[in-house]
Design an enzyme around this catalytic site. Structure first.
Site, short mmCIF file in Angstrom:
data_model
loop_
_atom_site.label_atom_id
_atom_site.label_comp_id
_atom_site.label_asym_id
_atom_site.label_seq_id
_atom_site.Cartn_x
_atom_site.Cartn_y
_atom_site.Cartn_z
N ALA A 1 -17.84 -23.15 22.64
CA ALA A 1 -17.77 -22.87 24.07
C ALA A 1 -18.77 -23.68 24.88
O ALA A 1 -18.66 -23.76 26.10
CB ALA A 1 -18.01 -21.38 24.31
N GLY A 2 -19.72 -24.27 24.21
CA GLY A 2 -20.81 -24.94 24.93
C GLY A 2 -20.33 -26.14 25.74
O GLY A 2 -19.31 -26.75 25.43
N ARG B 1 -25.73 -32.65 26.95
CA ARG B 1 -26.39 -33.87 26.50
C ARG B 1 -25.42 -35.02 26.24
O ARG B 1 -25.81 -36.15 26.08
CB ARG B 1 -27.23 -33.55 25.24
CG ARG B 1 -28.43 -32.68 25.53
CD ARG B 1 -29.05 -32.05 24.28
NE ARG B 1 -28.34 -30.83 23.85
CZ ARG B 1 -28.72 -30.05 22.85
NH1 ARG B 1 -29.81 -30.38 22.15
NH2 ARG B 1 -28.04 -28.98 22.52
N GLY C 1 -25.30 -18.25 25.13
CA GLY C 1 -25.96 -18.49 23.85
C GLY C 1 -25.04 -18.27 22.67
O GLY C 1 -23.96 -17.67 22.80
N ASN D 1 -32.26 -25.08 10.43
CA ASN D 1 -31.02 -24.31 10.44
C ASN D 1 -29.84 -25.24 10.71
O ASN D 1 -29.87 -26.03 11.65
CB ASN D 1 -31.14 -23.27 11.57
CG ASN D 1 -29.86 -22.49 11.78
OD1 ASN D 1 -29.12 -22.24 10.83
ND2 ASN D 1 -29.62 -22.11 13.02
N TYR E 1 11.13 -61.75 20.99
CA TYR E 1 11.18 -60.31 21.19
C TYR E 1 12.48 -59.78 20.59
O TYR E 1 13.57 -60.22 20.98
CB TYR E 1 11.13 -59.92 22.68
CG TYR E 1 11.38 -58.44 22.87
CD1 TYR E 1 10.52 -57.50 22.30
CD2 TYR E 1 12.48 -57.98 23.57
CE1 TYR E 1 10.76 -56.14 22.43
CE2 TYR E 1 12.73 -56.61 23.70
CZ TYR E 1 11.86 -55.71 23.12
OH TYR E 1 12.10 -54.36 23.23
N TYR F 1 17.49 -54.46 27.88
CA TYR F 1 17.34 -53.54 29.01
C TYR F 1 18.00 -54.13 30.24
O TYR F 1 17.69 -55.25 30.64
CB TYR F 1 15.84 -53.31 29.25
CG TYR F 1 15.49 -52.28 30.28
CD1 TYR F 1 16.05 -51.01 30.23
CD2 TYR F 1 14.58 -52.57 31.29
CE1 TYR F 1 15.70 -50.05 31.16
CE2 TYR F 1 14.22 -51.61 32.22
CZ TYR F 1 14.80 -50.35 32.16
OH TYR F 1 14.45 -49.40 33.09
N ALA G 1 20.80 -73.84 20.52
CA ALA G 1 19.52 -73.60 21.18
C ALA G 1 19.72 -73.43 22.68
O ALA G 1 20.61 -74.03 23.27
CB ALA G 1 18.58 -74.77 20.91
C1 UD1 Z 1 -28.09 -24.68 17.30
C2 UD1 Z 1 -28.97 -23.61 16.64
C3 UD1 Z 1 -30.10 -24.31 15.89
C4 UD1 Z 1 -29.50 -25.25 14.87
C5 UD1 Z 1 -28.52 -26.22 15.50
C6 UD1 Z 1 -27.77 -26.94 14.40
C7 UD1 Z 1 -28.92 -21.58 18.00
C8 UD1 Z 1 -29.62 -20.77 19.02
N1 UD1 Z 1 -29.50 -22.73 17.65
O1 UD1 Z 1 -28.85 -25.39 18.27
O2 UD1 Z 1 -30.90 -23.34 15.24
O3 UD1 Z 1 -30.57 -25.95 14.23
O4 UD1 Z 1 -27.55 -25.54 16.29
O5 UD1 Z 1 -26.93 -27.93 14.94
O6 UD1 Z 1 -27.88 -21.17 17.53
N2 UD1 Z 1 -22.04 -22.54 21.84
C9 UD1 Z 1 -21.17 -21.59 22.35
N3 UD1 Z 1 -21.61 -20.76 23.34
C10 UD1 Z 1 -22.85 -20.83 23.85
C11 UD1 Z 1 -23.75 -21.79 23.33
C12 UD1 Z 1 -23.32 -22.65 22.31
O7 UD1 Z 1 -20.02 -21.50 21.92
O8 UD1 Z 1 -23.17 -20.03 24.74
C13 UD1 Z 1 -21.57 -23.44 20.75
C14 UD1 Z 1 -21.57 -24.90 21.14
O9 UD1 Z 1 -20.30 -25.30 21.66
C15 UD1 Z 1 -21.86 -25.58 19.81
C16 UD1 Z 1 -22.66 -24.54 19.03
O10 UD1 Z 1 -22.43 -23.31 19.65
O11 UD1 Z 1 -20.69 -25.89 19.10
C17 UD1 Z 1 -24.15 -24.86 19.01
O12 UD1 Z 1 -24.63 -24.94 20.33
P1 UD1 Z 1 -25.72 -26.01 20.77
O13 UD1 Z 1 -26.01 -25.81 22.21
O14 UD1 Z 1 -25.34 -27.36 20.32
O15 UD1 Z 1 -27.00 -25.51 19.94
P2 UD1 Z 1 -28.19 -26.40 19.35
O16 UD1 Z 1 -29.19 -26.61 20.42
O17 UD1 Z 1 -27.66 -27.59 18.68
MG MG Z 2 -25.83 -28.52 18.64
#
Ligand code: UD1
Ligand code: MG
Length: 454
Positions: A10-11, A15, A78, A167, A364, A385, A421
């Site tokens: 969902a993010g 970046r 989050g 992680n 062609y 065509y 030709a």
């Molecule tokens: C996240 C982890 C971090 C880990 C890293 C690995 C958390 C808080 N942090 O950080 O520990 O080392 O991934 O790559 O989990 N997303 C949603 N909804 C939201 C926020 C994010 O669906 O509200 C999804 C994003 O689309 C993405 C994934 O979750 O696919 C991770 O989100 P991202 O913002 O990339 O987290 P990182 O900062 O990479």
């Molecule tokens: Mg990430």
């Protein structure tokens, strides 16, 4: 045990600095999310759940051919909040495996081990040790090595910043446990988000065993947050594919300059030169030779055929021992028999060309069936065509077409016919005869060269 996989997608991916949602950014020609859905499906779960949010319509449209259940996260509060959006579909007895849509190089075997480690009563985490842990959540352990918590980059103390175990985002546990912890998450951290990673500390507090599985393969854990990461992941993916091809015995002149965006199957003694891109499903028979700078999509090429440099080939099937290019453009639904030759600056579309026929230069050929042993002279054009509809050309076996000829479809050239030709052929040309369709050459005997006006 019933497994459910839950993919967070969902993010916004701020970046990336792109209008395209992060999970749709392409890796090896396919969206990041699709790679993760692939591996999720390989585990044969009872459901693949995707949490979508930013650019959701776009994401769902791009994945509409995939069998997944969608859960909306309207506000991106989050990763923990994201998981919560799908918890309604999770039963307490399911084992839930959480995957991130931006961690696409993760491998099935690793995930299987993780699910196994979670078992009935533990929380299993996939971690990795990195030389440069910047940006990732750090795994905090006690003196005895037990995992205590995960601390996000932005929340780390100076000491914690030096921890190089991070992680990956992948974790597994029973649905009932996850639900309890997700409901207890708080957002009192530097980003004001509900972090999924905080379930670790909650598990520790509840005396639930936390097993961290440290994968030795750092690239599996690679999380893609910006375009630099995306390019790095592309290189990792390329290496994975080219290593496999080399082990199989394919000659790659330079493994760094071959891209496989899909599935490439190769026979024995296949030779692939530099800057070649394969897209979709491509199958190369024994001894196929692909010259530099070619793009080949969804095509099958049989034994011993040579593709000379700079060809673009899409949705075609070539028989054995053909010679193609240099600079040939082969468009969809082109079928070549054996030993067919398409030379330079030849375009073929939706045509069948039988054994041994040659179209050597600047032609062609569209909507055409051509029999065996024909020879089309330089600059032959099928005029398929009429400005409104497409029409067919039939060229029977053994036909010779002189250079610069236009075959105005619908039209048929009979077996063994010759075309003079420069002809414009608008009527069927009979078998075994010479047809010519051009103005007669005349010479003006009393012609005088024009003089410049004074
Ligand atoms: C996240 C982890 C971090 C880990 C890293 C690995 C958390 C808080 N942090 O950080 O520990 O080392 O991934 O790559 O989990 N997303 C949603 N909804 C939201 C926020 C994010 O669906 O509200 C999804 C994003 O689309 C993405 C994934 O979750 O696919 C991770 O989100 P991202 O913002 O990339 O987290 P990182 O900062 O990479
Ligand atoms: Mg990430």
């Amino acid at each position: 045990m019933q497994l459910r996989t839950l993919i967070l997608a969902a993010g916004r991916g701020t970046r990336m600095r792109s209008s395209l949602p992060k999970v749709l950014q392409p890796l090896a020609g396919r969206p990041l999310l699709e790679h993760v859905i692939d591996v999720a499906e390989d585990l044969e779960p009872i459901g693949v759940h995707v949490v979508y949010g930013f650019g959701g319509d776009h994401v769902m449209k791009a994945m509409e051919h995939r069998k997944v259940e969608w859960h909306e996260q309207a506000d991106q509060l989050g990763t923990g909040h994201a998981v919560n959006q799908a918890m309604g579909a999770v039963h307490d007895d399911d084992v839930v495996l959480v995957l991130y849509g931006d961690v696409p190089l993760i491998q099935e075997e690793t995930l299987q081990q993780l699910v196994h480690l979670a078992g009935e009563s533990a929380l299993a985490l996939l971690t990795v040790k990195l030389n440069n842990p910047y940006g990732y959540g750090r795994i905090v352990r006690d003196a005895r090595g037990h995992v205590l918590s995960i601390v996000e980059e932005k929340d780390t103390s100076e000491e914690q910043r030096d921890i190089n175990e991070v992680n990956t985002g992948v974790l597994a546990c029973k649905g009932g446990l996850l639900r309890r912890w997700i409901n207890a998450l708080e957002n009192n951290n530097s980003q004001g988000e509900y972090y999924l990673t905080d379930v670790v500390a909650l598990a520790v507090a509840a005396n639930v065993p936390v097993h961290a599985f440290v994968t030795a393969n750092a690239e599996e854990a690679f999380g893609i947050n910006d375009k630099k990461h995306l390019a790095e992941a592309e290189a990792m993916y390329r290496k994975r594919v080219t290593d496999q091809l080399l082990i199989q015995g394919v000659t790659l002149v330079d493994p760094l300059r071959v891209d496989v965006r899909g599935d490439l199957a190769c026979g024995q003694d296949v030779y692939i030169d530099t800057n070649v891109t394969f897209i979709g499903k491509v199958k190369l028979g024994d001894g196929v030779h692909v010259g530099p700078n070619c793009v080949i999509r969804d095509t099958q090429i049989e034994d011993g055929t040579v593709i000379h440099p700079n060809c673009v080939i899409e949705e075609a099937h070539f028989g054995p021992r053909c010679q193609i290019g240099p600079f040939a453009r082969v468009r969809p639904q082109t079928y070549l028999g054996s030993q067919v030759k398409l030379g330079n600056f030849v375009e073929v579309k939706k045509s069948n060309i039988a054994k041994g026929s040659k179209v050597s230069h600047l032609s062609y050929v569209g909507d055409t069936t051509m029999g065996e042993g024909c020879n089309l002279g330089a600059g032959t054009i099928t005029c398929n065509y009429d400005g409104v509809n497409k029409h067919k050309t039939k060229i029977n076996a053994g036909v010779f077409v002189g250079s610069g000829t236009q075959l105005v479809a619908p039209v048929e050239v009979g077996e063994g016919a010759f075309i003079g030709a420069g002809s414009v052929i608008t009527k069927d040309a009979p078998a075994g005869k010479l047809s010519i369709g051009r103005g007669r050459q005349v010479t003006i005997e009393d012609w005088k060269k024009p003089q410049k006006n004074k």
